[in-house]
Design a protein around this motif. Sequence first.
Motif, PDB file in Angstrom:
ATOM      1  N   GLU A   1      34.047  39.341  31.753  1.00 50.94           N
ATOM      2  CA  GLU A   1      34.702  40.550  32.252  1.00 50.94           C
ATOM      3  C   GLU A   1      35.354  40.303  33.613  1.00 50.94           C
ATOM      4  O   GLU A   1      36.447  40.807  33.889  1.00 50.94           O
ATOM      5  CB  GLU A   1      33.676  41.679  32.348  1.00 50.94           C
TER       6      GLU A   1
ATOM      7  N   ALA B   1      38.536  38.306  33.062  1.00 51.74           N
ATOM      8  CA  ALA B   1      39.585  39.142  32.467  1.00 51.74           C
ATOM      9  C   ALA B   1      40.216  40.046  33.520  1.00 51.74           C
ATOM     10  O   ALA B   1      41.442  40.250  33.532  1.00 51.74           O
ATOM     11  CB  ALA B   1      38.995  39.983  31.339  1.00 51.74           C
ATOM     12  N   ARG B   2      39.404  40.569  34.417  1.00 48.47           N
ATOM     13  CA  ARG B   2      39.935  41.414  35.488  1.00 48.47           C
ATOM     14  C   ARG B   2      40.894  40.620  36.375  1.00 48.47           C
ATOM     15  O   ARG B   2      41.956  41.111  36.763  1.00 48.47           O
ATOM     16  CB  ARG B   2      38.783  41.981  36.314  1.00 48.47           C
TER      17      ARG B   2
ATOM     18  N   THR C   1      39.895  31.132  32.825  1.00 50.34           N
ATOM     19  CA  THR C   1      39.893  31.247  31.371  1.00 50.34           C
ATOM     20  C   THR C   1      39.220  30.048  30.716  1.00 50.34           C
ATOM     21  O   THR C   1      39.260  28.928  31.241  1.00 50.34           O
ATOM     22  CB  THR C   1      41.333  31.393  30.820  1.00 50.34           C
TER      23      THR C   1
ATOM     24  N   ARG D   1      42.620  37.915  35.495  1.00 54.87           N
ATOM     25  CA  ARG D   1      43.839  37.584  34.751  1.00 54.87           C
ATOM     26  C   ARG D   1      44.785  38.769  34.689  1.00 54.87           C
ATOM     27  O   ARG D   1      46.004  38.621  34.848  1.00 54.87           O
ATOM     28  CB  ARG D   1      43.477  37.115  33.328  1.00 54.87           C
ATOM     29  N   ASP D   2      44.244  39.963  34.449  1.00 54.86           N
ATOM     30  CA  ASP D   2      45.089  41.157  34.382  1.00 54.86           C
ATOM     31  C   ASP D   2      45.788  41.399  35.717  1.00 54.86           C
ATOM     32  O   ASP D   2      46.969  41.763  35.764  1.00 54.86           O
ATOM     33  CB  ASP D   2      44.248  42.373  34.002  1.00 54.86           C
ATOM     34  N   SER D   3      45.058  41.199  36.804  1.00 58.32           N
ATOM     35  CA  SER D   3      45.628  41.401  38.133  1.00 58.32           C
ATOM     36  C   SER D   3      46.722  40.384  38.419  1.00 58.32           C
ATOM     37  O   SER D   3      47.722  40.699  39.080  1.00 58.32           O
ATOM     38  CB  SER D   3      44.527  41.307  39.188  1.00 58.32           C
ATOM     39  N   ARG D   4      46.566  39.165  37.925  1.00 57.76           N
ATOM     40  CA  ARG D   4      47.584  38.133  38.139  1.00 57.76           C
ATOM     41  C   ARG D   4      48.908  38.541  37.498  1.00 57.76           C
ATOM     42  O   ARG D   4      49.987  38.285  38.055  1.00 57.76           O
ATOM     43  CB  ARG D   4      47.120  36.803  37.530  1.00 57.76           C
ATOM     44  N   THR D   5      48.843  39.179  36.342  1.00 56.66           N
ATOM     45  CA  THR D   5      50.060  39.553  35.626  1.00 56.66           C
ATOM     46  C   THR D   5      50.872  40.558  36.428  1.00 56.66           C
ATOM     47  O   THR D   5      52.088  40.393  36.626  1.00 56.66           O
ATOM     48  CB  THR D   5      49.711  40.137  34.245  1.00 56.66           C
ATOM     49  N   THR D   6      50.233  41.630  36.910  1.00 56.58           N
ATOM     50  CA  THR D   6      50.962  42.642  37.665  1.00 56.58           C
ATOM     51  C   THR D   6      51.442  42.090  39.001  1.00 56.58           C
ATOM     52  O   THR D   6      52.498  42.473  39.500  1.00 56.58           O
ATOM     53  CB  THR D   6      50.084  43.873  37.901  1.00 56.58           C
TER      54      THR D   6
ATOM     55  N   HIS E   1      46.162  39.176  44.492  1.00 53.73           N
ATOM     56  CA  HIS E   1      45.635  39.653  43.215  1.00 53.73           C
ATOM     57  C   HIS E   1      44.126  39.764  43.336  1.00 53.73           C
ATOM     58  O   HIS E   1      43.520  39.229  44.270  1.00 53.73           O
ATOM     59  CB  HIS E   1      46.008  38.709  42.070  1.00 53.73           C
TER      60      HIS E   1
ATOM     61  N   THR F   1      46.726  31.935  31.470  1.00 56.11           N
ATOM     62  CA  THR F   1      46.542  32.708  32.689  1.00 56.11           C
ATOM     63  C   THR F   1      47.809  32.595  33.526  1.00 56.11           C
ATOM     64  O   THR F   1      48.176  31.496  33.942  1.00 56.11           O
ATOM     65  CB  THR F   1      45.352  32.173  33.501  1.00 56.11           C
TER      66      THR F   1
END
Length: 292
Positions: free
Chosen positions: A98, A101-102, A49, A104-109, A176, A139
Amino acid sequence: MGATGTGAGPVIDLHTHSTVSDGTETPTELVAAAAEAGVDVLAITDHDTVAGWAEATEAARLHGVGLVRGIEISCAWRHSSIHLLGYLTDAENASLGEELARARDSRTTRLERMVARMAADGIPLGYDEVLAQVGPGATPGRPHIADALIANGTIRHRDEAFRSWLGDDSPYYVGHYAPDPVRAVELVRAAGGVPVIAHPFTRTRSGALDDSLVERMREAGLVGLEAYHRDHGPAEVARATALAERLGLLLTGSSDYHGEGKLNRLAENTTAPDVLDAIEAASSGVTQVLRP
């Protein structure tokens, strides 16, 4: 202190983290701490980020600290994690943005699944406790699980969590999304930035970085190796130095400071001024080193 930090000249620390990823100090606090520690030029390199850049820029101007705006990209190779520092990238580059962002989204789940595994095994932790440790826009990462365990009194320091439950070889570990390191180098270069492998031969990560992969990354545009780092002993520094000489790469040194999240201290390893000049010259100039 790393060999690049010896002698006269400005103190340059090219790898630090704020609360925008897994550090414990805001970008403003990070820059203030650097100024107090005698750092002349600081790089902010939060994981995946650039959200801390604007605040760090304002603080750097206030405190008279030079600032290198960067990122640390988590990459995956042969079930191992490789980290790539990208300095002076264009914050508006769509392709790199992009990809980050992909990740970061994967880290959350991923964190939610890790917490579920831990809770099922009797470790006292809820996902809401972890989310409470993640700052706005930050992040998410495993250190936030550790912080939640500290907050509820289970452990006293992040290192305890990584030794017991959060390491790559832990039964609670969940992977992730992370880009291939060669692809990450290409993305950083396309965004006008300068890629440097962070702590390439660290002894605390599973797997080992193969010289042949470094060669492929060099062909894609890799510029340097972070040789001087707390996780490198004399053998690792020697290996990085020999490889850099053979491939024509720069050698950097950094603290990898995380505030109170790690034992690393600001400027415990540093980078030579001519190396920073070479990094700046290798960039497109869209994002420049902020001079005090």
